[in-house]
Scaffold this motif. Structure first.
Motif, PDB file in Angstrom:
ATOM      1  N   PRO A  87      58.583  28.383  11.482  1.00 51.97           N
ATOM      2  CA  PRO A  87      57.292  28.915  11.030  1.00 51.97           C
ATOM      3  C   PRO A  87      57.430  30.392  10.655  1.00 51.97           C
ATOM      4  CG  PRO A  87      57.102  27.787  13.147  1.00 51.97           C
ATOM      5  CD  PRO A  87      58.566  27.911  12.864  1.00 51.97           C
ATOM      6  N   PRO A 126      55.126  34.019   9.106  1.00 49.51           N
ATOM      7  CA  PRO A 126      53.781  34.534   8.863  1.00 49.51           C
ATOM      8  C   PRO A 126      53.316  34.198   7.443  1.00 49.51           C
ATOM      9  CG  PRO A 126      55.205  36.235   9.802  1.00 49.51           C
ATOM     10  CD  PRO A 126      56.077  35.069   9.487  1.00 49.51           C
ATOM     11  N   ASN A 127      52.003  34.011   7.294  1.00 49.56           N
ATOM     12  CA  ASN A 127      51.447  33.623   5.989  1.00 49.56           C
ATOM     13  C   ASN A 127      51.852  34.580   4.872  1.00 49.56           C
ATOM     14  OD1 ASN A 127      50.265  31.358   6.916  1.00 49.56           O
ATOM     15  ND2 ASN A 127      48.210  32.261   7.171  1.00 49.56           N
ATOM     16  N   ALA A 128      51.872  35.881   5.195  1.00 46.38           N
ATOM     17  CA  ALA A 128      52.186  36.861   4.135  1.00 46.38           C
ATOM     18  C   ALA A 128      53.612  36.639   3.618  1.00 46.38           C
ATOM     19  CB  ALA A 128      52.030  38.277   4.668  1.00 46.38           C
ATOM     20  N   GLU A 129      54.533  36.331   4.527  1.00 45.80           N
ATOM     21  CA  GLU A 129      55.936  36.090   4.101  1.00 45.80           C
ATOM     22  C   GLU A 129      56.022  34.808   3.282  1.00 45.80           C
ATOM     23  OE1 GLU A 129      59.040  36.183   7.103  1.00 45.80           O
ATOM     24  OE2 GLU A 129      58.016  37.827   8.094  1.00 45.80           O
ATOM     25  N   ARG A 130      55.296  33.806   3.761  1.00 42.35           N
ATOM     26  CA  ARG A 130      55.291  32.527   3.044  1.00 42.35           C
ATOM     27  C   ARG A 130      54.738  32.706   1.624  1.00 42.35           C
ATOM     28  NH1 ARG A 130      54.621  27.058   5.231  1.00 42.35           N
ATOM     29  NH2 ARG A 130      54.110  25.787   3.446  1.00 42.35           N
ATOM     30  N   ASP A 131      53.628  33.449   1.547  1.00 41.86           N
ATOM     31  CA  ASP A 131      52.998  33.672   0.230  1.00 41.86           C
ATOM     32  C   ASP A 131      53.953  34.396  -0.710  1.00 41.86           C
ATOM     33  OD1 ASP A 131      50.791  32.471   1.236  1.00 41.86           O
ATOM     34  OD2 ASP A 131      49.604  34.312   1.477  1.00 41.86           O
ATOM     35  N   ASN A 132      54.687  35.353  -0.144  1.00 40.04           N
ATOM     36  CA  ASN A 132      55.630  36.124  -0.951  1.00 40.04           C
ATOM     37  C   ASN A 132      56.681  35.198  -1.589  1.00 40.04           C
ATOM     38  OD1 ASN A 132      56.711  38.499  -1.893  1.00 40.04           O
ATOM     39  ND2 ASN A 132      58.092  38.727  -0.133  1.00 40.04           N
ATOM     40  N   ASP A 165      54.923  32.588  -4.042  1.00 40.39           N
ATOM     41  CA  ASP A 165      54.457  33.235  -5.282  1.00 40.39           C
ATOM     42  C   ASP A 165      55.633  33.591  -6.181  1.00 40.39           C
ATOM     43  OD1 ASP A 165      51.952  33.023  -4.317  1.00 40.39           O
ATOM     44  OD2 ASP A 165      51.698  35.146  -3.814  1.00 40.39           O
ATOM     45  N   GLN A 167      54.728  23.919  -3.162  1.00 37.75           N
ATOM     46  CA  GLN A 167      54.697  23.704  -1.715  1.00 37.75           C
ATOM     47  C   GLN A 167      56.024  24.204  -1.151  1.00 37.75           C
ATOM     48  OE1 GLN A 167      54.716  20.334  -3.732  1.00 37.75           O
ATOM     49  NE2 GLN A 167      56.733  21.269  -3.977  1.00 37.75           N
ATOM     50  N   LYS A 190      65.437  31.541   7.611  1.00 36.88           N
ATOM     51  CA  LYS A 190      64.132  30.870   7.484  1.00 36.88           C
ATOM     52  C   LYS A 190      64.111  29.855   6.360  1.00 36.88           C
ATOM     53  CE  LYS A 190      62.232  35.186   9.094  1.00 36.88           C
ATOM     54  NZ  LYS A 190      61.778  36.477   8.574  1.00 36.88           N
TER      55      LYS A 190
END
Ligand SMILES: C[S@@+](CC[C@H](N)C(=O)[O-])C[C@H]1O[C@@H](n2cnc3c(N)ncnc32)[C@H](O)[C@@H]1O
Length: 236
Positions: A144, A146-152, A155, A161, A227
């Motif tokens: 898992p 953090p959302n900000a890292e995932r979004d980076n 994007d 997905q 990750k």
């Protein structure tokens, strides 16, 4: 002009734009029974390095498809310069220009993650013969984040997905694959640095922005080495 990561691969004409490159491809296909009678499809073929290898090595009937017309042109040039009778088409994995039950093996190297997997995987199942095999090298979220890292990440690559291994397995099962083997592929930092070195087919005009995109890709890869992992999925 805002280029995407995939535009960048197309304009540089990067061959073997998947983890492990052609060496991993050779290892994966060496495990399969492939001969002149085998009908193979490579989706998201890029500049056609793998499709060309398959046709040369095994003499199989090879088809290839990619949605990027620069990639398709470069793949077509490669096949024609090598005099390989590969059927190359511009097309989308979510709506493949092939009939049902047409292929013994479909190969996908770093492609599914860029598509809507919930539309693409059933399409791959559709074009495979009932005993056909899907071989896929894909990005996996290992832990898992953090959302900000995932979004980076999502994007930058424009991933529709970003799936964990279990989510990939569930998506393959849902599309009707019954046996799914998953093998971890771990690239070292040195391999990542070396990987894109060998096979380029450069477009005439290369914007500076494209170099920045390649640098960002390398930074993201290195920052997320624990990750973002890779799996070779074999689905039948
Ligand atoms: C990371 S590159 C890998 C290219 C090639 N498989 C290789 O290993 O060199 C991803 C490729 O998938 C293609 N692609 C992405 N989405 C696609 C889609 N929906 N349908 C067909 N091709 C697609 C891109 O144009 C690109 O060539």
């Amino acid at each position: 002009m805002n280029y995407t990561y995939l535009d960048c691969l197309a304009l540089f004409g990067v061959g073997g734009a998947h983890p492990g490159g052609l060496q991993l491809t050779k290892e994966i296909v060496s495990e399969e029974k492939i001969n002149e009678q085998t009908a193979l499809l490579e989706i998201g073929c890029g500049t056609g390095q793998t499709a060309a290898y398959l046709a040369q090595q095994f003499g199989s009937t090879v088809s290839a498809v990619d949605s990027n017309n620069i990639m398709v042109d470069k793949a077509r040039q490669r096949f024609s310069s090598l005099d390989l009778p590969i059927d190359i088409k511009l097309g989308d994995t979510e709506n493949l220009p092939f009939p049902d039950a047409n292929f013994d093996i479909v190969l996908s190297e770093s492609v599914l993650a860029f598509t809507n997997v919930f539309s693409t995987i059933p399409e791959l199942k559709r074009v495979l013969k009932p005993n056909g095999i899907l071989l896929a090298v894909e990005t996996v979220l290992e832990q898992p984040i953090p959302n900000a890292e995932r979004d980076n990440i999502v994007d930058f690559y424009r991933f529709p997905q970003l799936l964990t291994e279990d989510e990939w397995l569930a998506a393959f099962k849902k599309a009707g694959f019954q046996r799914i083997d998953s093998t971890k592929y771990q690239a070292s930092l040195e391999q990542i640095d070396e990987q894109h070195a060998s096979d380029f087919s450069l477009s005439e005009y290369i914007d500076d922005e494209l170099l920045e995109i390649l640098e960002t890709h390398e930074e993201i890869t290195k920052q997320n080495i624990d990750k973002l992992g890779f799996r070779v999925f074999r689905c039948s």
